[in-house]
Design a protein around this motif. Structure first.
Motif, PDB file in Angstrom:
ATOM      1  N   ARG A 110      -3.040 -11.535  31.729  1.00 19.69           N
ATOM      2  CA  ARG A 110      -3.702 -11.265  30.458  1.00 19.69           C
ATOM      3  C   ARG A 110      -3.906 -12.553  29.669  1.00 19.69           C
ATOM      4  O   ARG A 110      -4.970 -12.758  29.067  1.00 19.69           O
ATOM      5  CB  ARG A 110      -2.865 -10.275  29.652  1.00 19.69           C
ATOM      6  N   ALA A 111      -2.894 -13.437  29.671  1.00 19.70           N
ATOM      7  CA  ALA A 111      -3.045 -14.719  28.980  1.00 19.70           C
ATOM      8  C   ALA A 111      -4.105 -15.583  29.648  1.00 19.70           C
ATOM      9  O   ALA A 111      -4.919 -16.232  28.972  1.00 19.70           O
ATOM     10  CB  ALA A 111      -1.703 -15.443  28.951  1.00 19.70           C
ATOM     11  N   TRP A 112      -4.097 -15.597  30.988  1.00 16.59           N
ATOM     12  CA  TRP A 112      -5.086 -16.401  31.707  1.00 16.59           C
ATOM     13  C   TRP A 112      -6.502 -15.893  31.431  1.00 16.59           C
ATOM     14  O   TRP A 112      -7.432 -16.673  31.183  1.00 16.59           O
ATOM     15  CB  TRP A 112      -4.790 -16.359  33.197  1.00 16.59           C
ATOM     16  N   ALA A 113      -6.670 -14.579  31.473  1.00 11.05           N
ATOM     17  CA  ALA A 113      -7.999 -14.011  31.205  1.00 11.05           C
ATOM     18  C   ALA A 113      -8.420 -14.260  29.756  1.00 11.05           C
ATOM     19  O   ALA A 113      -9.594 -14.558  29.473  1.00 11.05           O
ATOM     20  CB  ALA A 113      -7.990 -12.509  31.504  1.00 11.05           C
ATOM     21  N   GLY A 114      -7.465 -14.170  28.823  1.00 11.27           N
ATOM     22  CA  GLY A 114      -7.792 -14.418  27.427  1.00 11.27           C
ATOM     23  C   GLY A 114      -8.214 -15.853  27.177  1.00 11.27           C
ATOM     24  O   GLY A 114      -9.190 -16.122  26.452  1.00 11.27           O
ATOM     25  N   LEU A 115      -7.507 -16.805  27.773  1.00 11.68           N
ATOM     26  CA  LEU A 115      -7.884 -18.211  27.607  1.00 11.68           C
ATOM     27  C   LEU A 115      -9.228 -18.504  28.269  1.00 11.68           C
ATOM     28  O   LEU A 115     -10.035 -19.295  27.741  1.00 11.68           O
ATOM     29  CB  LEU A 115      -6.790 -19.108  28.185  1.00 11.68           C
ATOM     30  N   SER A 158      -6.305  -5.391  10.513  1.00  8.52           N
ATOM     31  CA  SER A 158      -4.954  -4.833  10.453  1.00  8.52           C
ATOM     32  C   SER A 158      -4.162  -5.113  11.716  1.00  8.52           C
ATOM     33  O   SER A 158      -2.941  -5.245  11.687  1.00  8.52           O
ATOM     34  CB  SER A 158      -5.028  -3.316  10.209  1.00  8.52           C
ATOM     35  N   SER A 159      -4.829  -5.201  12.854  1.00 11.81           N
ATOM     36  CA  SER A 159      -4.142  -5.455  14.118  1.00 11.81           C
ATOM     37  C   SER A 159      -4.863  -6.577  14.859  1.00 11.81           C
ATOM     38  O   SER A 159      -6.085  -6.509  15.074  1.00 11.81           O
ATOM     39  CB  SER A 159      -4.117  -4.184  14.974  1.00 11.81           C
ATOM     40  N   LEU A 160      -4.086  -7.588  15.247  1.00  8.66           N
ATOM     41  CA  LEU A 160      -4.668  -8.714  15.971  1.00  8.66           C
ATOM     42  C   LEU A 160      -4.503  -8.593  17.478  1.00  8.66           C
ATOM     43  O   LEU A 160      -5.154  -9.306  18.233  1.00  8.66           O
ATOM     44  CB  LEU A 160      -4.009 -10.020  15.492  1.00  8.66           C
ATOM     45  N   GLY A 161      -3.601  -7.739  17.916  1.00  6.18           N
ATOM     46  CA  GLY A 161      -3.366  -7.607  19.348  1.00  6.18           C
ATOM     47  C   GLY A 161      -2.573  -8.784  19.894  1.00  6.18           C
ATOM     48  O   GLY A 161      -2.065  -9.634  19.158  1.00  6.18           O
ATOM     49  N   LYS A 162      -2.482  -8.833  21.211  1.00  9.28           N
ATOM     50  CA  LYS A 162      -1.742  -9.898  21.878  1.00  9.28           C
ATOM     51  C   LYS A 162      -2.657 -11.091  22.102  1.00  9.28           C
ATOM     52  O   LYS A 162      -3.723 -10.966  22.719  1.00  9.28           O
ATOM     53  CB  LYS A 162      -1.183  -9.412  23.213  1.00  9.28           C
ATOM     54  N   LEU A 163      -2.261 -12.242  21.601  1.00 12.54           N
ATOM     55  CA  LEU A 163      -3.045 -13.461  21.765  1.00 12.54           C
ATOM     56  C   LEU A 163      -2.399 -14.339  22.828  1.00 12.54           C
ATOM     57  O   LEU A 163      -1.171 -14.398  22.933  1.00 12.54           O
ATOM     58  CB  LEU A 163      -3.139 -14.207  20.431  1.00 12.54           C
ATOM     59  N   PRO A 164      -3.198 -15.060  23.617  1.00  5.90           N
ATOM     60  CA  PRO A 164      -2.653 -15.868  24.718  1.00  5.90           C
ATOM     61  C   PRO A 164      -2.114 -17.213  24.274  1.00  5.90           C
ATOM     62  O   PRO A 164      -2.424 -18.246  24.866  1.00  5.90           O
ATOM     63  CB  PRO A 164      -3.870 -16.020  25.643  1.00  5.90           C
ATOM     64  N   GLY A 165      -1.341 -17.237  23.237  1.00  3.57           N
ATOM     65  CA  GLY A 165      -0.781 -18.485  22.737  1.00  3.57           C
ATOM     66  C   GLY A 165       0.112 -18.219  21.549  1.00  3.57           C
ATOM     67  O   GLY A 165       0.442 -17.081  21.226  1.00  3.57           O
ATOM     68  N   VAL A 166       0.500 -19.297  20.870  1.00  6.40           N
ATOM     69  CA  VAL A 166       1.329 -19.186  19.667  1.00  6.40           C
ATOM     70  C   VAL A 166       0.400 -19.046  18.477  1.00  6.40           C
ATOM     71  O   VAL A 166      -0.204 -20.032  18.027  1.00  6.40           O
ATOM     72  CB  VAL A 166       2.249 -20.413  19.512  1.00  6.40           C
ATOM     73  N   ALA A 167       0.247 -17.823  17.989  1.00  8.95           N
ATOM     74  CA  ALA A 167      -0.687 -17.551  16.904  1.00  8.95           C
ATOM     75  C   ALA A 167      -0.026 -17.784  15.554  1.00  8.95           C
ATOM     76  O   ALA A 167       1.176 -17.570  15.380  1.00  8.95           O
ATOM     77  CB  ALA A 167      -1.200 -16.121  16.996  1.00  8.95           C
ATOM     78  N   LEU A 196       3.681 -10.504  35.568  1.00 12.90           N
ATOM     79  CA  LEU A 196       2.341 -10.748  36.089  1.00 12.90           C
ATOM     80  C   LEU A 196       1.273 -10.234  35.122  1.00 12.90           C
ATOM     81  O   LEU A 196       0.212 -10.855  34.954  1.00 12.90           O
ATOM     82  CB  LEU A 196       2.182 -10.077  37.454  1.00 12.90           C
ATOM     83  N   ARG A 197       1.540  -9.108  34.502  1.00 11.70           N
ATOM     84  CA  ARG A 197       0.586  -8.567  33.528  1.00 11.70           C
ATOM     85  C   ARG A 197       0.411  -9.509  32.355  1.00 11.70           C
ATOM     86  O   ARG A 197      -0.724  -9.756  31.907  1.00 11.70           O
ATOM     87  CB  ARG A 197       1.076  -7.201  33.053  1.00 11.70           C
TER      88      ARG A 197
END
Length: 508
Positions: free
Chosen positions: A136-141, A280-289, A131-132
């Motif tokens: 997180r992906a839904w909020a990012g998009l 240096s850090s991109l973090g978690k992206l809500p897709g295939v980066a 769920l997290r």
């Protein structure tokens, strides 16, 4: 080491939830190890072939988790049982006085709590993690959608020249550093804000890379792998499989972009140029980066390797992938269970075989040969087969059981004879006794048959794998068979009077 292993098996047998976790751990470890081994075998082949292997591994891990947590969903096709023995109480054991048990320690209480709540903890943590990730992906998009604009017309025209699907959108988002693809039903290519100033060469590299992800359905596979990793949150090898799948996915997309018309050197140079401008850090992206996973140095190094299999699978790799798919399917459908051993009962007999002549030459060797012949005859597969047929004929109501026969030489009771101890071990007390009766009856009948034949030829035909020298003897020699039977648990020390005793004397 064996004692420690037996204690561990006994602990898993007494705590079924911990046993289920151990079973899941063993199966999932085997799945990832098989996939890793095959991926190493395909290291000189294409990244496309290796990514398929890891996709199959993630599917197998997902099936293992579902079948362990919901056994009614799909029963396993095979069960591997590890059985362990427990000390059993003697029958008719006198009642013990009531004892006041000591209070459980804190460690024991923690173990009891974890054993009772282990499955709920597994499912609960997996649900929270999944769920997290989804939220997180839904909020990012959603954030990207509100802070993005439609890509300029020249980028849309470039996509049209690359034969992009009609439903594909391309947007330029603020504060986005790496190009990214999201969605599988309504795909969107997300570009960083400085993409509007990129030249056609750099845009071509990025767009071809993202189109390769779209054509290979990498977004859907990445979400499936994410769900699998969340389900196996406590299994480190599951996260290793997820990382390997992501890396091979990026390598496969690089190969596809190069094969689509990009120059290998220009593509590698573009990767380095874009990576140099990234934080240096991109973090978690809500897709295939396109960036943020494996290091760009390794991607460039893999890209510059000369390989005739780039973007291809080949017959050999396809055969190996098919084989690993079958192996992983069998592993996923195989369940490991920890069960206590069924109590084993033994029926005992003492057999006295006569016919020895202590006046012959080399009498010691002759006696050893005679005793060995009797032992091999009683333990032979042919004698067991005859005893089984007799048991089925005389006792058709008894259910067949596996029986082990053990013969040991004991001290002789009289001159010119040898005494043997015969044991029949089985899970059923009555069946062990009946089977031993049939075995001894067949042995007596066999001894009578070989005495009527010259040279002991019948003994030589007893079994193709077991050859024994016939014992010498004449028709006048007498065989005395003394049989004393009793049934008892094989793992217990029985006291006299606890079980009935049968005595049977036969004289030929």
């Amino acid at each position: 080491m064996n004692i420690w292993f037996e204690d561990l098996l006994r602990f898993l047998t007494q705590n079924p939830n911990f046993g289920l976790l151990a079973s899941a751990l063993l199966t999932s470890t085997a799945v990832v190890c098989v996939a890793k081994t095959v991926a190493l075998q395909l290291r000189r082949r294409s990244a496309r072939a290796r990514s398929i292997v890891w996709r199959i591994a993630m599917l197998a891990l997902l099936a293992v988790g579902v079948w362990r947590l919901m056994p009614e969903a799909a029963p396993p096709v095979a069960v591997v049982e590890w059985r362990v023995s427990f000390p059993a109480a003697l029958p008719d054991e006198p009642a013990l006085p009531a004892l006041v048990l000591p209070e459980k320690s804190a460690w024991q209480r923690v173990l009891m709590f974890l054993e009772g709540a282990s499955i709920q903890l597994w499912l609960g943590t997996a649900t929270v993690l999944l769920l997290r990730r989804v939220l997180r992906a839904w909020a990012g998009l959603l954030w990207l959608r509100r802070r993005s604009d439609q890509a300029p017309d020249f980028i849309q025209r470039l996509l049209w020249k690359m034969n992009a699907p009609d439903g594909l959108q391309c947007r330029v988002a603020q504060r986005l550093h790496s190009p990214m693809l999201s969605g599988w039903r309504r795909p969107v290519i997300w570009l960083p804000p400085d993409a509007a100033q990129w030249d056609e060469r750099r845009l071509g590299v990025v767009l071809r890379h993202e189109l390769a992800h779209l054509q290979r359905a990498d977004v859907a596979w990445q979400w499936l792998a994410q769900c699998t990793a969340c389900l196996w949150w406590w299994q480190p090898l599951a996260w290793l499989a997820l990382s390997s799948l992501r890396n091979e996915t990026e390598h496969a997309a690089d190969d596809a972009a190069v094969l689509a018309g990009e120059s290998m050197h220009d593509y590698a140079r573009t990767l380095v140029e874009i990576a140099a401008s990234l934080p240096s850090s991109l973090g978690k992206l809500p897709g295939v980066a396109m960036f943020g996973g494996e290091s760009v140095q390794r991607r460039v190094r893999e890209l510059m390797k000369a390989s005739q299999w780039r973007g291809r699978i080949g017959v050999g790799a396809l055969s190996l992938i098919s084989l690993v798919a079958v192996i992983l399917a069998v592993l996923a459908a195989t369940k490991v269970e920890f069960k206590p051993k069924a109590p084993m009962y033994q029926s005992e007999a003492k057999l006295v075989a006569g016919g020895l002549d202590d006046k012959v030459e080399n009498w010691q060797a002759w006696r050893d040969d005679f005793n060995g012949t009797i032992t091999e005859t009683l333990e032979s597969s042919e004698m067991k087969r005859r005893a089984l047929e007799r048991t089925r004929a005389l006792h058709p109501d008894l259910r067949g059981r596996d029986v082990e026969i053990h013969v040991s030489l004991q001290e002789p009771q009289m001159q010119g004879s040898s005494m043997f101890g015969v044991q029949a071990l089985s899970e059923d007390r009555e069946y062990a006794r009946v089977f031993l009766d049939a075995l001894l009856d067949e042995f007596i009948a066999f001894r009578q048959a070989i005495r009527r034949q010259s040279g002991g030829k019948a003994l030589q035909k007893l079994s193709q794998d077991e050859r024994a020298n016939p014992p010498p003897g004449s028709a006048e020699s007498r065989d005395y068979v003394a049989i004393q039977k009793r049934a008892q648990p094989a793992t217990e020390v029985m006291q006299s009077g606890l079980v009935p005793v049968w005595k049977l004397w036969r004289k030929e």
